[in-house]
Design a protein around this motif. Sequence first.
Motif, PDB file in Angstrom:
ATOM      1  N   GLN A 128      64.073 115.094  74.074  1.00 15.32           N
ATOM      2  CA  GLN A 128      63.047 114.372  73.327  1.00 15.32           C
ATOM      3  C   GLN A 128      62.663 115.154  72.074  1.00 15.32           C
ATOM      4  OE1 GLN A 128      61.677 111.313  74.420  1.00 15.32           O
ATOM      5  NE2 GLN A 128      63.310 111.409  75.921  1.00 15.32           N
ATOM      6  N   ASP A 156      62.159 112.367  66.274  1.00 17.47           N
ATOM      7  CA  ASP A 156      63.042 111.375  65.660  1.00 17.47           C
ATOM      8  C   ASP A 156      63.793 110.517  66.667  1.00 17.47           C
ATOM      9  OD1 ASP A 156      62.263 111.914  63.097  1.00 17.47           O
ATOM     10  OD2 ASP A 156      63.968 113.213  62.635  1.00 17.47           O
ATOM     11  N   LEU A 157      63.714 110.830  67.970  1.00 16.65           N
ATOM     12  CA  LEU A 157      64.368 110.007  68.978  1.00 16.65           C
ATOM     13  C   LEU A 157      63.578 108.704  69.136  1.00 16.65           C
ATOM     14  CD1 LEU A 157      66.514 109.615  71.234  1.00 16.65           C
ATOM     15  CD2 LEU A 157      64.840 110.634  72.789  1.00 16.65           C
ATOM     16  N   TYR A 212      67.187 105.293  73.857  1.00 15.50           N
ATOM     17  CA  TYR A 212      68.594 105.463  74.206  1.00 15.50           C
ATOM     18  C   TYR A 212      69.015 104.366  75.180  1.00 15.50           C
ATOM     19  CZ  TYR A 212      66.647 107.775  78.346  1.00 15.50           C
ATOM     20  OH  TYR A 212      65.926 108.063  79.476  1.00 15.50           O
ATOM     21  N   VAL A 271      72.427 107.154  71.784  1.00 12.65           N
ATOM     22  CA  VAL A 271      71.128 107.588  71.300  1.00 12.65           C
ATOM     23  C   VAL A 271      70.865 106.978  69.932  1.00 12.65           C
ATOM     24  CG1 VAL A 271      69.825 109.623  70.548  1.00 12.65           C
ATOM     25  CG2 VAL A 271      71.252 109.745  72.595  1.00 12.65           C
ATOM     26  N   ARG A 331      68.305 107.408  66.768  1.00 12.73           N
ATOM     27  CA  ARG A 331      67.322 108.295  66.149  1.00 12.73           C
ATOM     28  C   ARG A 331      66.993 107.776  64.751  1.00 12.73           C
ATOM     29  NH1 ARG A 331      66.842 113.520  67.663  1.00 12.73           N
ATOM     30  NH2 ARG A 331      66.739 114.169  65.508  1.00 12.73           N
TER      31      ARG A 331
END
Length: 171
Positions: free
Chosen positions: A27, A30-31, A34, A45, A47
């Motif tokens: 984590q 910017d995540l 997912y 993922v 981002r």
Amino acid sequence: MRHELKKKVFVDPGSTGRPSWYPEPDQDDDLLFYIQRNQNEDAIVYRVNRTSGGLISRDLPMDAYWIKFTNGGERRELNAIQSKLAYGYESEMISPELFRFRFVAYKSLQFYIAKKEDQYIAQCEMEGEIVQINNIYVYALEFGVFPDVKYIELYGERADGTFAYRKIDVE
């Protein structure tokens, strides 16, 4: 005495939702979210894709790539087919802090990337309210080149911090 033949029933652990032992990506701010699937533990993922100035890219607001947990957590880019037919997305900027996007493989569901305090989050509508999306699970049967998606699960969080969930049966 009568003998009965009992069937052995194989239950695919992923057929009842995302397995609890699946690893999660690290984590950070910017995540966005997912996706994981029943085929293996690997994750796609998404981002925030920032410009050199730190702003979100207007043309491509998300960077999507694989984390191959089955290969030691290696990062691998989506190939052209995965981007064009499965995990890629189409987006439009509504404002510099709000984007709408849809997955190329399932255009009927719309998502948003929105700025919340100092970071961006992914959102979609669940039961009449906009919730933050943390992860998505896709259950599909493998038949030839294209998998047959049976259902999609969205996992998220409401504005008050409570768990949000939505299952979409795909026919």
